[in-house]
Scaffold this active site. Structure first.
Site, PDB file in Angstrom:
ATOM      1  CG  HIS A  96      15.065 -31.275  -2.334  1.00 14.14           C
ATOM      2  ND1 HIS A  96      14.889 -32.458  -2.945  1.00 14.14           N
ATOM      3  CD2 HIS A  96      15.231 -31.560  -0.940  1.00 14.14           C
ATOM      4  CE1 HIS A  96      13.497 -32.817  -2.283  1.00 14.14           C
ATOM      5  NE2 HIS A  96      14.489 -32.443  -1.179  1.00 14.14           N
ATOM      6  CG  ASP A 125      15.671 -37.740   1.008  1.00  9.41           C
ATOM      7  OD1 ASP A 125      15.895 -37.108   2.127  1.00  9.41           O
ATOM      8  OD2 ASP A 125      14.221 -37.568   0.702  1.00  9.41           O
ATOM      9  CG  HIS A 184      11.292 -34.775   0.077  1.00  6.60           C
ATOM     10  ND1 HIS A 184      11.621 -35.226   1.791  1.00  6.60           N
ATOM     11  CD2 HIS A 184      10.414 -34.215   0.801  1.00  6.60           C
ATOM     12  CE1 HIS A 184      11.134 -34.731   2.340  1.00  6.60           C
ATOM     13  NE2 HIS A 184       9.925 -34.017   1.899  1.00  6.60           N
ATOM     14  CG  ASP A 226      13.218 -37.773   4.299  1.00  9.44           C
ATOM     15  OD1 ASP A 226      13.829 -38.762   4.024  1.00  9.44           O
ATOM     16  OD2 ASP A 226      13.250 -36.465   4.401  1.00  9.44           O
TER      17      ASP A 226
HETATM   18 ZN   LIG Z   1      13.897 -35.600   2.558  1.00  9.54          ZN
END
Ligand SMILES: [Zn+2]
Length: 305
Positions: A126, A163, A165, A243
């Site tokens: 991120h 991931d 995200h 995740d």
């Molecule tokens: Zn994540």
């Protein structure tokens, strides 16, 4: 040739409190599972060295890197964004996390190892060119890709981010650099929310909450595999977040270990075909300790076999 497993005790020193899901115990869960699975004995374990500012300047603004150094507190905590904090040892952890990725590239590109896994934290995907975000301070996988391109002259590096995200930081850093093919599958709508359509070399794959392994594999097969193969990567990197696992409460995907085995094997086929099997994986998310440990073990074994 063995897989090198790169970590450092300092990566456990970034600890912003028991309430925070991105905890030092995540690395313990991985180590414990590697031991109980018997895989531990097959790995070549190396201790990372810290990244230098010069390594970081390749992917982050100089002013941002200098600001992170300057902000490191002597006591207590500073907030970089709503869910990203720094305590006195956080900078150390972040430097070793990025530095593990430098070492991984050096080992794999020199032929000393075929694959590497970086068991590091804080995660990185991120972190944008000039912004810490979502538990991430420096973008570890981007540091690896930039090192491979700058020092080893690579012109085609694939980054596979599974991931749950979106890897907004990696997209931000390489949006105008077609030497990097960035593929990110993620739950959408979901954090980090403002995801754009990507471009010819940024392949964003948004999938709805509830996505299970079959539909995830189908979407990746349809939208990525031929493009990654046609790209003919000289190095395959994973932003390996776990995740999206069914047992992980962070999000709402239903992947299981066999799905991580599948994506690893698909990428290994491509790596074997185009770049002698060169693969480097670096840890991103994954917050259910048991599922994280099991998934990492499966992922590592699939890279090696
Ligand atoms: Zn994540």
């Amino acid at each position: 040739m063995s897989l090198v497993f790169i970590s450092h005790p300092n990566c456990a020193l970034h600890d912003v409190g028991n309430e925070h899901p991105e905890s030092p115990e995540r690395l313990d869960a991985i180590n414990d599972r590697l031991i109980t699975s018997g895989l531990d004995f097959s790995l070549v374990k190396l201790q990372a060295e810290p990244a230098t500012k010069q390594h970081l300047y390749r992917v982050h603004d100089q002013s941002y890197v200098d600001e992170i150094f300057a902000k490191t507190p002597e006591h207590g905590m500073v907030h970089l964004d709503d869910d990203t904090q720094m305590m006195p040892r956080s900078l150390d952890a972040a430097l070793y996390a990025a530095g593990a990725n430098i070492m991984a590239v050096d080992k794999v590109m020199s032929g000393e190892a075929k694959q590497a896994f970086c068991a590091v934290r804080p995660p990185g995907h991120h972190a944008e060119r000039d912004k810490a975000m979502g538990f991430c301070i420096f973008n570890n996988v981007a540091v690896a890709a930039a090192h491979a391109m700058e020092v080893y002259g690579l012109e085609r590096v694939a980054i596979i981010d599974f991931d749950v995200h979106h890897g907004n930081g990696t997209e931000n850093i390489f949006f105008d650099d077609p030497r990097v093919l960035f593929c990110s599958s993620y739950q959408y709508p979901f954090y980090p929310h403002n995801v754009g359509p990507g471009n010819a070399h940024i392949l964003n794959l948004p999938l709805p909450p509830g996505t299970d392994g079959d539909s995830w594999q189908e979407a990746i097969t349809e939208q990525w595999l031929a493009k990654i193969d046609a790209f003919a990567p000289q190095l395959v990197l994973f932003s390996a977040g776990f995740d999206a696992h069914f047992e992980d409460d962070m999000a709402h995907f239903k992947l299981v270990e066999t799905d991580y085995h599948w994506i690893t094997k698909e990428m290994k086929k491509i790596a074997d075909k185009h770049c002698g099997g060169r693969m480097i994986s670096t840890l991103e998310g994954g917050y259910n300790y048991s599922a994280l440990g099991r998934s990492v073990a499966v992922h590592i074994k699939a890279m090696m076999d």
